[in-house]
Write a protein that holds these residues in place. Structure first.
Motif, PDB file in Angstrom:
ATOM      1  N   THR A 174      33.148  30.738  32.948  1.00 30.96           N
ATOM      2  CA  THR A 174      32.515  30.285  31.714  1.00 30.96           C
ATOM      3  C   THR A 174      32.674  31.363  30.661  1.00 30.96           C
ATOM      4  O   THR A 174      33.234  32.430  30.923  1.00 30.96           O
ATOM      5  N   ALA A 175      32.148  31.075  29.445  1.00 29.03           N
ATOM      6  CA  ALA A 175      32.281  32.046  28.360  1.00 29.03           C
ATOM      7  C   ALA A 175      31.607  33.363  28.702  1.00 29.03           C
ATOM      8  O   ALA A 175      32.087  34.435  28.302  1.00 29.03           O
ATOM      9  N   ASN A 176      30.491  33.309  29.444  1.00 27.02           N
ATOM     10  CA  ASN A 176      29.741  34.531  29.756  1.00 27.02           C
ATOM     11  C   ASN A 176      29.918  34.992  31.200  1.00 27.02           C
ATOM     12  O   ASN A 176      29.408  36.048  31.573  1.00 27.02           O
ATOM     13  N   ALA A 177      30.592  34.198  32.030  1.00 21.42           N
ATOM     14  CA  ALA A 177      30.855  34.576  33.423  1.00 21.42           C
ATOM     15  C   ALA A 177      32.353  34.428  33.658  1.00 21.42           C
ATOM     16  O   ALA A 177      32.842  33.376  34.085  1.00 21.42           O
ATOM     17  N   ILE A 178      33.092  35.475  33.353  1.00 21.87           N
ATOM     18  CA  ILE A 178      34.548  35.425  33.354  1.00 21.87           C
ATOM     19  C   ILE A 178      35.077  35.627  34.766  1.00 21.87           C
ATOM     20  O   ILE A 178      34.617  36.524  35.487  1.00 21.87           O
ATOM     21  N   GLN A 179      36.049  34.800  35.156  1.00 24.37           N
ATOM     22  CA  GLN A 179      36.722  34.951  36.441  1.00 24.37           C
ATOM     23  C   GLN A 179      38.176  35.310  36.184  1.00 24.37           C
ATOM     24  O   GLN A 179      38.908  34.560  35.539  1.00 24.37           O
ATOM     25  N   LEU A 180      38.605  36.504  36.702  1.00 23.50           N
ATOM     26  CA  LEU A 180      39.955  37.015  36.485  1.00 23.50           C
ATOM     27  C   LEU A 180      40.721  37.018  37.794  1.00 23.50           C
ATOM     28  O   LEU A 180      40.147  37.227  38.872  1.00 23.50           O
ATOM     29  N   THR A 181      42.008  36.807  37.702  1.00 21.52           N
ATOM     30  CA  THR A 181      42.878  36.880  38.874  1.00 21.52           C
ATOM     31  C   THR A 181      44.070  37.762  38.564  1.00 21.52           C
ATOM     32  O   THR A 181      44.469  37.902  37.396  1.00 21.52           O
ATOM     33  N   SER A 182      44.640  38.381  39.625  1.00 22.14           N
ATOM     34  CA  SER A 182      45.821  39.227  39.472  1.00 22.14           C
ATOM     35  C   SER A 182      46.689  39.108  40.702  1.00 22.14           C
ATOM     36  O   SER A 182      46.220  38.752  41.794  1.00 22.14           O
ATOM     37  N   THR A 183      47.963  39.409  40.573  1.00 21.12           N
ATOM     38  CA  THR A 183      48.882  39.393  41.723  1.00 21.12           C
ATOM     39  C   THR A 183      48.799  40.694  42.510  1.00 21.12           C
ATOM     40  O   THR A 183      49.212  40.750  43.665  1.00 21.12           O
ATOM     41  N   ILE A 184      48.268  41.738  41.866  1.00 19.84           N
ATOM     42  CA  ILE A 184      48.113  43.049  42.513  1.00 19.84           C
ATOM     43  C   ILE A 184      46.634  43.290  42.718  1.00 19.84           C
ATOM     44  O   ILE A 184      45.830  43.064  41.807  1.00 19.84           O
ATOM     45  N   PRO A 185      46.227  43.742  43.901  1.00 23.33           N
ATOM     46  CA  PRO A 185      44.803  44.025  44.115  1.00 23.33           C
ATOM     47  C   PRO A 185      44.312  45.122  43.182  1.00 23.33           C
ATOM     48  O   PRO A 185      45.056  46.025  42.794  1.00 23.33           O
TER      49      PRO A 185
ATOM     50  N   PHE B 196      47.756  50.764  36.541  1.00 24.87           N
ATOM     51  CA  PHE B 196      46.977  49.713  35.901  1.00 24.87           C
ATOM     52  C   PHE B 196      47.374  48.365  36.472  1.00 24.87           C
ATOM     53  O   PHE B 196      48.454  48.219  37.062  1.00 24.87           O
ATOM     54  N   VAL B 197      46.467  47.385  36.330  1.00 18.89           N
ATOM     55  CA  VAL B 197      46.686  46.035  36.837  1.00 18.89           C
ATOM     56  C   VAL B 197      46.404  45.043  35.703  1.00 18.89           C
ATOM     57  O   VAL B 197      45.400  45.176  34.999  1.00 18.89           O
ATOM     58  N   GLN B 198      47.309  44.093  35.544  1.00 24.64           N
ATOM     59  CA  GLN B 198      47.087  43.042  34.537  1.00 24.64           C
ATOM     60  C   GLN B 198      46.441  41.842  35.199  1.00 24.64           C
ATOM     61  O   GLN B 198      46.909  41.348  36.223  1.00 24.64           O
ATOM     62  N   LEU B 199      45.325  41.391  34.626  1.00 25.24           N
ATOM     63  CA  LEU B 199      44.600  40.240  35.135  1.00 25.24           C
ATOM     64  C   LEU B 199      44.647  39.102  34.114  1.00 25.24           C
ATOM     65  O   LEU B 199      44.874  39.333  32.920  1.00 25.24           O
ATOM     66  N   VAL B 200      44.369  37.877  34.606  1.00 25.23           N
ATOM     67  CA  VAL B 200      44.476  36.689  33.750  1.00 25.23           C
ATOM     68  C   VAL B 200      43.163  35.914  33.789  1.00 25.23           C
ATOM     69  O   VAL B 200      42.620  35.655  34.867  1.00 25.23           O
ATOM     70  N   ASP B 201      42.656  35.579  32.584  1.00 25.67           N
ATOM     71  CA  ASP B 201      41.509  34.680  32.458  1.00 25.67           C
ATOM     72  C   ASP B 201      42.074  33.298  32.125  1.00 25.67           C
ATOM     73  O   ASP B 201      42.463  33.033  30.981  1.00 25.67           O
ATOM     74  N   ALA B 202      42.136  32.418  33.122  1.00 19.57           N
ATOM     75  CA  ALA B 202      42.680  31.075  32.913  1.00 19.57           C
ATOM     76  C   ALA B 202      41.611  30.066  32.540  1.00 19.57           C
ATOM     77  O   ALA B 202      41.865  28.868  32.470  1.00 19.57           O
ATOM     78  N   GLY B 203      40.375  30.527  32.332  1.00 20.49           N
ATOM     79  CA  GLY B 203      39.297  29.625  31.952  1.00 20.49           C
ATOM     80  C   GLY B 203      38.562  29.029  33.130  1.00 20.49           C
ATOM     81  O   GLY B 203      37.793  28.082  32.963  1.00 20.49           O
ATOM     82  N   ALA B 204      38.764  29.597  34.343  1.00 20.21           N
ATOM     83  CA  ALA B 204      38.088  29.037  35.513  1.00 20.21           C
ATOM     84  C   ALA B 204      36.586  29.289  35.476  1.00 20.21           C
ATOM     85  O   ALA B 204      35.803  28.522  36.025  1.00 20.21           O
TER      86      ALA B 204
END
Length: 687
Positions: free
Chosen positions: A115-126, A105-113
């Protein structure tokens, strides 16, 4: 073809088709999948573990033997990340991607980059299609949701069953778990239950509306078929069968509540409606509970104006009495009374009514004129007494200095009235009981418990005035009884009617001019016991002003501390004259008085077991000076008292324990008294 994690752990038996049923992974498939992972990992670790940050860097490095393995991690193109195997000899050949990176599994972060309906997530692991994703939600959604990972192509985020996410189905701060099915992302965790419930309730409401409309149509059809004429449809009304069962009538909610409460004449309530079965149901300020709240009245100003509050309180009391309600709750703060409130509750056994504030220091009723009677209780015009009222937990105070005509509580033709935790602040007269009443026993059975008062310096009327009536009890913890020397605490001055029954228990007072003065026709049956009375010109004045028919009879003043201080006036303990019968003064402490502890010019007193200490006569300025006890012609008994004059006391005329005035009188007696340090003798005169 080797199995993938997506195939082994698919949701449904037929992938993507919920109706095919939930899929349970086969153990053999799981073992095959994990064995493949183990082989890749073993090859990777045995090879020394090659890791590249991009596929281009890997492809440029062919200096490895055949079957060497390497990881690409961090390539900007997500699909290029994975496990690769070398084909060909060292220095030649090529690399081939053979598996996803072996992360479960991979943990991703929603930092608010996004919008409410178009979420952008980032992770350190692909990420890859085979991993499980865990991510936070930055803000609540307002509609359909898409997700992009590490700058990749956005895909729809759907529920586990493939539906769109409801508005507010994702809430700020919640955690979600999801997978990649190739075409979209699918939630494995649930969306917020409140959104689901709202959608369900909306659907239910729509269904209920349709059902109600159908039912109404059916009822109208049935009524029409039966020949019944229904009232016209109107807003906020209900149909009620009349008492005869012949008509259906249109009623307002308030009318229906009245019917249910059984308040309509001749109609008995079919329900037991009380605090245990109802939750503050209200309509037009009417309730099925016992309480009314003044703060909820439409015209109540909350003390901000003086034009309506007394009228609103008056109307609320009248409504409570008419409706049989038992409590009126006053709010915190100051309430200006622009007029007198008249509280009438006559009858042999009327419904009790309690008017309660939030505490004497929190709820204050204020006067608005000097001669105002703030709260008038009872009415001489009624055939029966006003009964059963309790006033509790508030204070009366002044915004306009009161004159001798003003009053706080004015009682006429009353019985069984109680005052609890009431404080009188700055009024000359706080309570008047039967003052000016036209007949005997005008105000009877009154009770002050845990009450108190703070009076101005000078007043022509007492804080408590007694007229025609009887049975007044004052007890409980004294909130505070305080004056500045120019005010009588309690006085009976009615020359037409006496007062029968006065009981004061364990109260503490400071610096009233007098504590009890009976100067009218007289007080019969009085008991004042316990507590302390501090500084006075005359502590107890027993002098009826109607010699022919007036009498003060059957008093018992006992176990009280009477304290005086230097320079505080005459300080006479008990002053009695006129017709005085059976006044008992027993087991009290007289300390620091400057004149006679007891002076009864006409006798009628029994003085037993008192302590009279540190009393220093003021000499010529003491109008009754010369003895601790001074008695005239009348029945008197002085038994077992103790008196001590301090050495070096001022005033040489203060010389005796007892002074007998006039000729010998056969019904006067004294025994077992002890007098110390007197200049002449223990007694003077003859008994």
């Amino acid at each position: 073809m080797p199995l993938t994690a997506r195939q082994v752990y698919r949701d449904y038996i037929t992938d993507g088709i919920p109706s095919s049923g939930n899929h349970k992974p086969a153990k053999a498939d799981v073992r095959t999948l994990l064995t493949g992972y183990e082989a890749v990992i073993t090859a990777f670790t045995s090879n020394g573990g090659l890791v590249y940050t991009s596929r281009a860097v890997l492809f440029a490095d062919l200096a490895h033997a055949a079957n060497s393995s390497a990881w690409v991690i961090g390539d900007a193109t997500a699909a290029y990340n994975g496990v690769y195997m070398k084909a060909g000899a060292s220095g030649s050949g090529s690399w081939t991607r053979v598996a996803d990176l072996p992360y479960s599994f991979v943990q991703l972060v929603d930092a608010g980059a996004g919008t409410a309906n178009a979420i952008q997530l980032t992770s350190t692991i692909p990420t890859s299609q085979s991993v499980l994703r865990v991510a936070n939600v930055f803000e609540a959604n307002a509609g359909n949701v898409t997700v992009s990972e590490n700058g990749g192509t956005a895909k729809s985020l759907l529920t586990s069953s493939g539906g769109q996410i409801a508005a507010a189905g994702l809430t700020a701060g919640m955690m979600i778990v999801y997978v990649d099915d190739g075409a979209a992302f699918r939630l494995l965790s649930d969306q917020a239950s409140a959104a689901i419930q709202a959608a369900a309730e909306a659907a239910a409401a729509a269904a209920a509306g349709s059902a109600s409309a159908a039912s109404a149509s059916a009822a109208a059809a049935a009524a029409s078929a039966a020949g019944v004429s229904l009232p016209a449809v109107a807003a906020n009304r209900m149909l009620v069968d009349n008492a005869a069962g012949t008509l259906r009538e249109s009623k307002t909610f308030s009318q229906v509540m009245t019917l249910l409460a059984g308040a309509v004449s001749g109609i008995a309530s079919a329900f037991s409606l009380d605090n245990n079965t109802l939750y503050k149901a209200r309509s037009l300020k009417d309730r099925w509970l016992d309480s009314y709240r003044l703060a909820e009245e439409l015209n109540f100003t909350g003390g901000g104006a003086t034009a309506t509050d007394a009228a609103v309180l008056q109307a609320l009391f009248n409504r409570a009495r008419a409706a049989g309600r038992s409590e009126i709750i006053l709010p915190r703060g100051d309430i200006n009374l622009e007029a007198t409130c008249l509280l009438k509750n006559p009858g042999a056994s009327p419904n009790p009514i309690r008017i309660v504030g939030q505490g004497a220091g929190c709820t204050r009723l204020l006067n608005t004129s000097a001669a105002q009677a703030m709260i008038w209780i009872g009415d001489d015009a009624d055939a029966d007494y006003t009964r059963g009222l309790t006033l509790e937990g508030f204070s009366l105070a002044v915004t306009v200095a009161q004159n001798d005509s003003g009053s706080g509580f004015f009682l006429r033709h009353t019985s069984d009235i109680s005052f609890k935790d009431i404080f009188i602040d700055g009024l000359r007269n706080g309570w008047s009981f039967g003052v000016g009443g036209p007949a005997v026993n005008n105000s009877v059975y009154s009770h002050l418990s845990n009450c108190g008062g703070n009076s101005p310096g000078t007043s022509g009327v007492a804080m408590i005035r007694l007229g025609s009536g009887g049975i007044l009890t004052i007890d409980g913890g004294a909130h505070r009884w305080n004056a500045n020397g120019g005010h009588i605490f309690m006085e009976h001055d009615n020359t037409s009617w006496n007062w029968d029954g006065l009981y004061v228990y364990d109260q503490f007072f400071e610096h009233f001019q007098k504590y009890l003065a009976s100067t009218g026709k007289g007080v019969v049956n009085a008991e004042w016991t316990g507590g302390q009375v501090d500084r006075a010109d005359i502590f107890f004045q027993i002098e009826a002003s109607v010699p022919a028919s007036g009498s003060n009879r059957d008093w018992n003043i006992h176990d009280v501390k009477l304290l005086g201080f230097s320079g505080q006036g005459g300080a006479i303990g008990v002053l009695a004259s006129g017709t005085v019968e059976s006044v008992r003064i027993a087991h009290n402490t007289f300390h620091g008085l400057h004149d006679a502890c007891v002076y009864a010019s006409t006798g009628g007193v029994f003085i037993e077991g008192n302590e009279m200490v540190q009393c220093a006569d003021l000499g010529a300025s003491a109008p009754l000076g010369g003895a601790l006890i001074r008695l005239g012609q009348g029945r008197s008994r002085v038994l077992g008292n103790f008196g001590y004059r301090p050495s070096g006391a001022p005033g040489s005329s203060y010389r005796y324990g007892i002074q007998w005035d006039g000729a010998t009188y056969s019904e006067r007696s004294a025994a077992n008294n002890v007098w110390y340090n007197f200049g002449a003798s223990a007694e003077t005169g003859t008994m």
